[in-house]
Write an enzyme that holds these catalytic residues in place. Structure first.
Site, PDB file in Angstrom:
ATOM      1  N   ASP A   1       0.841  -1.203   0.000  1.00  0.00           N
ATOM      2  CA  ASP A   1       0.000   0.000   0.000  1.00  0.00           C
ATOM      3  C   ASP A   1       0.875   1.252   0.000  1.00  0.00           C
ATOM      4  OD1 ASP A   1      -2.425   1.336  -0.067  1.00  0.00           O
ATOM      5  OD2 ASP A   1      -2.629   1.417   2.110  1.00  0.00           O
TER       6      ASP A   1
ATOM      7  N   CYS B   1     -16.502   0.791  -2.499  1.00  0.00           N
ATOM      8  CA  CYS B   1     -17.576   0.160  -3.265  1.00  0.00           C
ATOM      9  C   CYS B   1     -17.049  -1.137  -3.868  1.00  0.00           C
ATOM     10  CB  CYS B   1     -18.055   1.106  -4.367  1.00  0.00           C
ATOM     11  SG  CYS B   1     -19.327   0.399  -5.431  1.00  0.00           S
TER      12      CYS B   1
ATOM     13  N   CYS C   1     -18.359  -3.679  -8.761  1.00  0.00           N
ATOM     14  CA  CYS C   1     -17.725  -4.261  -9.948  1.00  0.00           C
ATOM     15  C   CYS C   1     -17.019  -5.577  -9.639  1.00  0.00           C
ATOM     16  CB  CYS C   1     -16.762  -3.262 -10.590  1.00  0.00           C
ATOM     17  SG  CYS C   1     -15.359  -2.780  -9.565  1.00  0.00           S
TER      18      CYS C   1
END
Length: 246
Positions: free
Chosen positions: A33, A139, A142
């Site tokens: 990250d 989110c 997808c």
């Protein structure tokens, strides 16, 4: 909450990469990250996975439900080839995105992405607030619809719940907790300037879309806030609640 935030998976990955590096008997550096390196591109080039039309890295075994890290080392390792795989004609992720952020396969328009707006320091545009529904951070749409992830979900359904996971949150808790408490509890998340007011902004929008009487009471207090960002979102949320109740 998106799956990668349910627990501090990056911390676990960092520890495991460090343990692997110590076994190589060579100099190494762990990047997890981190902005210095694009993990997804390195993973695609080394055959760990391939780019999906949703821009996620998709692996054979775990689909896109993975977190990525990199181990840079001076040790000589045998290179692995790229995977000769792609999404074919599938466009489920493109069609499922409620804001059309994936109109161009393999390209994400961040200005339309719900995950981006939950992590932005700006006011969330009104056209995207309804689309957020009950989401307070990130989110997964997808990825939820991706065929490569279907088998993963079935296998996980039979596994015991991993301790310390947090798939859902209390909106009232987010709106009433002290700054220091929220900051410490969610230090694993990217929050602009590490300021909990952005988490509260997201909770206010979610409350407007799915609010209860208890949440309305808290929203009314935020509608009188001296913070213009929170006040404006709270006023919208109260109007949204009124629309839903008529």
């Amino acid at each position: 909450m998106p799956r990668y935030t349910w627990r501090d998976a990056y911390a676990e990955l960092r520890e495991k990469l460090d343990a692997l590096g110590s076994r190589l008997e060579a100099d190494y550096r762990v990047l997890v990250d981190a902005n210095q390196h694009v993990d997804r591109e390195a993973a695609a080039r080394s055959g760990v996975g391939f780019y999906g039309k949703n821009t996620m890295l998709i692996t054979r075994r775990h689909g896109s439900w993975v977190v990525l890290g990199t181990l840079v080392t001076t040790a000589e390792l045998e290179p692995t080839p790229k995977l000769a795989l792609d999404c074919g004609s599938c466009r489920l992720c493109i069609d499922a995105c409620p804001t059309n952020a994936l109109d161009e396969p393999g390209t994400l328009d961040a200005n339309r992405c719900l995950s981006y707006w939950t992590q932005s320091k700006h006011s969330i545009p009104e056209p995207y607030r309804d689309a957020l529904e009950d989401r307070v951070y990130g989110c997964d749409i997808c990825q939820d619809v991706c065929p490569w992830n279907r088998g993963i979900e079935k296998r996980r359904a039979s596994d015991p719940t991993i301790p310390g996971t947090e798939a859902t949150v209390s909106l009232v808790d987010w709106l009433e907790a002290e700054d220091a408490e929220l900051r410490m509890r969610y230090e694993r998340l990217f929050v602009p300037r590490n300021d909990p007011r952005y988490l509260r902004r997201n909770a206010i929008v979610a409350a407007g879309n799915n609010g209860t009487p208890d949440e309305r009471t808290v929203l009314e207090r935020y509608a009188r806030s001296e913070d213009p960002l929170l006040r404006e979102h709270a006023e919208w949320a109260l109007a949204r609640l009124s629309e839903r109740q008529t």
